[in-house]
Design an enzyme around this catalytic site. Structure first.
Site, short mmCIF file in Angstrom:
data_model
loop_
_atom_site.label_atom_id
_atom_site.label_comp_id
_atom_site.label_asym_id
_atom_site.label_seq_id
_atom_site.Cartn_x
_atom_site.Cartn_y
_atom_site.Cartn_z
NE ARG A 87 -3.94 -0.30 1.78
CZ ARG A 87 -4.71 -0.98 2.61
NH1 ARG A 87 -4.71 -0.69 3.89
NH2 ARG A 87 -5.47 -1.97 2.17
N GLY A 88 2.03 1.19 0.62
CA GLY A 88 2.93 2.33 0.64
C GLY A 88 3.38 2.74 -0.75
#
Length: 334
Positions: free
Chosen positions: A273-274
């Site tokens: 997700r980063g």
């Protein structure tokens, strides 16, 4: 009733303002978490943002802000489904709010007067296609947090109780603010925020004096103050609208993707997700700057706000998460 304090008139707090602008350009970034001391303009900035958001097209009177007539839920009784422009909704979710107020519930008035089961929409309906703001988000009750996590994941609010079976879309940008001294945020909810920024009180006399001057002018000569900052707010709104148009035409090179992956890998960020958030934030920032491709300057500018809340704790490193990200950014993108 006074208009909210102008977004452009907020002194300093550049990271906070930029993070909110980026979510206005690309709502899929996933929202903003703002942590800091009391009186640093967190709530002021969120409420001021509403004046900058471009209008949305919606069916008049639709409780879930449907964009098209065919999108209006079946449980909504509407004779005329006229479409018109309306402000992007910015909805406050107060502490201590009940689950029925958030999700919606049986309309008691209609049930008692007409004997019919009708649905009374809640805050999640009003926030669809807009913003949901939670002040003191770290003090939110666990059962409300669980509810928000479910809806944020699915983009749909489901109510199954009191003989009702209701579904409606609920896609919103989540904005939370709080004071870290009053408690930590649950990791599951923390992960739902795309960007995270820390704010502090101004550290120079000049900035503090300017804050006092502007706030005093806002309260004592409100109309003149709003006129003074109208042009600056209009400029930011125009930049947001222009960036939205150019967002999907930006070039994303393999070298930019490699830089993003290398950053997240070296930081030990959990999951992917980063990387995805960093890519979207860098793209939105490039569009806001009216650039044609994502470069290292864009990645460097947004990396701390996209990654600082995704780091694993290191008991051997006394530096804050923002400093750790900055250190790795300089190492990888030197």
């Amino acid at each position: 009733m006074k208009q909210p304090f102008p977004f452009s008139a907020i002194v300093g707090q550049d990271d906070m303002k930029l993070s909110m602008i980026l979510t206005a350009i690309d709502p899929t970034i996933g929202g903003v978490l703002v942590f800091g001391d009391r009186g640093t303009g967190k709530s002021t900035a969120v409420r001021a943002l509403a004046a900058l958001l471009p209008q949305i097209q919606r069916v008049e009177g639709c409780p879930v802000n449907s964009e098209k007539a065919e999108d209006v839920p079946v449980w909504v009784e509407m004779a005329d489904k006229k479409i018109s422009a309306a402000p992007t909704p910015v909805v406050d979710l107060p502490l201590g709010v009940t689950e029925d107020r958030v999700t919606g519930a049986l309309d008691i008035e209609k049930a008692l007067s007409n004997g019919e089961k009708a649905f009374q929409p809640g805050l999640l309906a009003r926030a669809n296609r807009g913003y949901l703001y939670i002040d003191e988000v770290n003090l939110l009750e666990d059962h409300i947090v669980d509810l928000l996590l479910d809806v944020a994941q699915s983009g749909e609010n489901v109510v199954e109780r009191e003989g009702l079976s209701i579904r409606h879309p609920s896609r919103f940008v989540l904005v939370g603010s709080g004071n870290p001294e009053e408690g930590e945020l649950r990791p599951q909810l923390l992960d739902r925020f795309g960007l995270s920024v820390d704010v502090t009180s101004p550290t120079t006399i000049e900035d503090r004096v300017e804050v006092i001057k502007r706030r005093d002018a806002y309260e004592t000569d409100h109309e003149a103050f709003m006129v003074r900052w109208k042009a600056e707010n209009a400029l930011v709104r125009t930049q947001i609208e222009s960036a939205r148009q150019s967002l999907h035409h930006l070039k994303t090179t393999d070298s930019a993707l490699t830089d993003i992956a290398a950053l997240c890998l070296k930081l030990g960020a959990d999951g992917l997700r980063g990387e995805l958030t960093l890519l979207k934030a860098a793209r939105a920032f490039a569009a806001y700057r009216d650039d044609t491709a994502i470069g290292r300057d864009h990645i460097r500018a947004v990396a701390p706000m996209a990654l600082r809340h995704r780091l694993r704790r290191d008991p051997l490193d006394d530096a804050g998460s923002g400093a750790r990200v900055a250190r790795v950014v300089e190492d990888v993108l030197a």
